[in-house]
Design a protein around this motif. Structure first.
Motif, mmCIF file in Angstrom:
data_model
loop_
_atom_site.group_PDB
_atom_site.id
_atom_site.type_symbol
_atom_site.label_atom_id
_atom_site.label_comp_id
_atom_site.label_asym_id
_atom_site.label_seq_id
_atom_site.Cartn_x
_atom_site.Cartn_y
_atom_site.Cartn_z
ATOM 1 N N ILE A 234 -15.864 -21.992 -97.214
ATOM 2 C CA ILE A 234 -14.429 -22.244 -97.135
ATOM 3 C C ILE A 234 -13.675 -20.948 -97.421
ATOM 4 C CG2 ILE A 234 -14.632 -24.688 -97.746
ATOM 5 C CD1 ILE A 234 -13.648 -23.931 -100.555
ATOM 6 N N VAL A 235 -12.452 -20.869 -96.928
ATOM 7 C CA VAL A 235 -11.613 -19.692 -97.123
ATOM 8 C C VAL A 235 -10.508 -20.056 -98.095
ATOM 9 C CG1 VAL A 235 -10.121 -18.014 -95.974
ATOM 10 C CG2 VAL A 235 -12.117 -18.918 -94.779
ATOM 11 N N GLU B 65 -7.060 -23.426 -100.918
ATOM 12 C CA GLU B 65 -7.787 -23.325 -99.661
ATOM 13 C C GLU B 65 -6.828 -23.025 -98.508
ATOM 14 O OE1 GLU B 65 -10.852 -26.036 -96.984
ATOM 15 O OE2 GLU B 65 -10.394 -26.626 -99.038
ATOM 16 N N VAL B 66 -7.235 -22.125 -97.628
ATOM 17 C CA VAL B 66 -6.460 -21.852 -96.420
ATOM 18 C C VAL B 66 -6.508 -23.101 -95.555
ATOM 19 C CG1 VAL B 66 -6.348 -20.465 -94.312
ATOM 20 C CG2 VAL B 66 -6.894 -19.380 -96.494
ATOM 21 N N VAL C 218 2.459 -12.071 -88.198
ATOM 22 C CA VAL C 218 1.549 -13.200 -88.081
ATOM 23 C C VAL C 218 1.304 -13.721 -89.488
ATOM 24 C CG1 VAL C 218 -0.773 -13.944 -87.415
ATOM 25 C CG2 VAL C 218 0.424 -12.220 -86.058
ATOM 26 N N CYS C 219 1.619 -14.983 -89.708
ATOM 27 C CA CYS C 219 1.356 -15.629 -90.997
ATOM 28 C C CYS C 219 -0.041 -16.221 -90.934
ATOM 29 C CB CYS C 219 2.403 -16.703 -91.273
ATOM 30 S SG CYS C 219 2.169 -17.523 -92.875
ATOM 31 N N ILE C 220 -0.885 -15.894 -91.911
ATOM 32 C CA ILE C 220 -2.267 -16.354 -91.872
ATOM 33 C C ILE C 220 -2.476 -17.635 -92.672
ATOM 34 C CG2 ILE C 220 -3.230 -14.104 -91.355
ATOM 35 C CD1 ILE C 220 -3.977 -13.929 -94.349
ATOM 36 N N ASN C 221 -1.465 -18.136 -93.317
ATOM 37 C CA ASN C 221 -1.589 -19.425 -94.012
ATOM 38 C C ASN C 221 -0.243 -20.093 -94.110
ATOM 39 O OD1 ASN C 221 -3.103 -21.487 -95.266
ATOM 40 N ND2 ASN C 221 -2.350 -20.823 -97.208
#
Length: 76
Positions: free
Chosen positions: A24-25, A38-39, A73-76
């Protein structure tokens, strides 16, 4: 950091740690490590301002902004 740099770092990380591909990220909630979560979202384009505000692409026109100003760019 630019997306290109982020992807290069992730590719290097995965090359050196292939076992992580099925893990998991998570992300740190702040720079001091006071919390993690968690993402849960996929990347989203939008506008990031000097005021640390992010407007997702889907809300840009509703907020009176211009899609030509997309810069992040939003990564989460």
């Amino acid at each position: 950091m630019k997306l290109r740099e982020y992807i290069e770092e992730m590719n290097n990380f995965v090359r050196d740690n292939p076992e992580c591909l099925d893990m998991i990220v998570v992300y740190g909630k702040d720079e001091e490590g006071n919390g993690f979560d968690e993402v849960s979202n996929t990347p989203t384009k939008g506008i990031f301002t000097d005021d640390d505000e992010f407007t997702p692409e889907d809300n840009i026109e509703d907020d009176g902004l211009d899609v030509d100003d997309i810069n992040a760019v939003c990564i989460n």
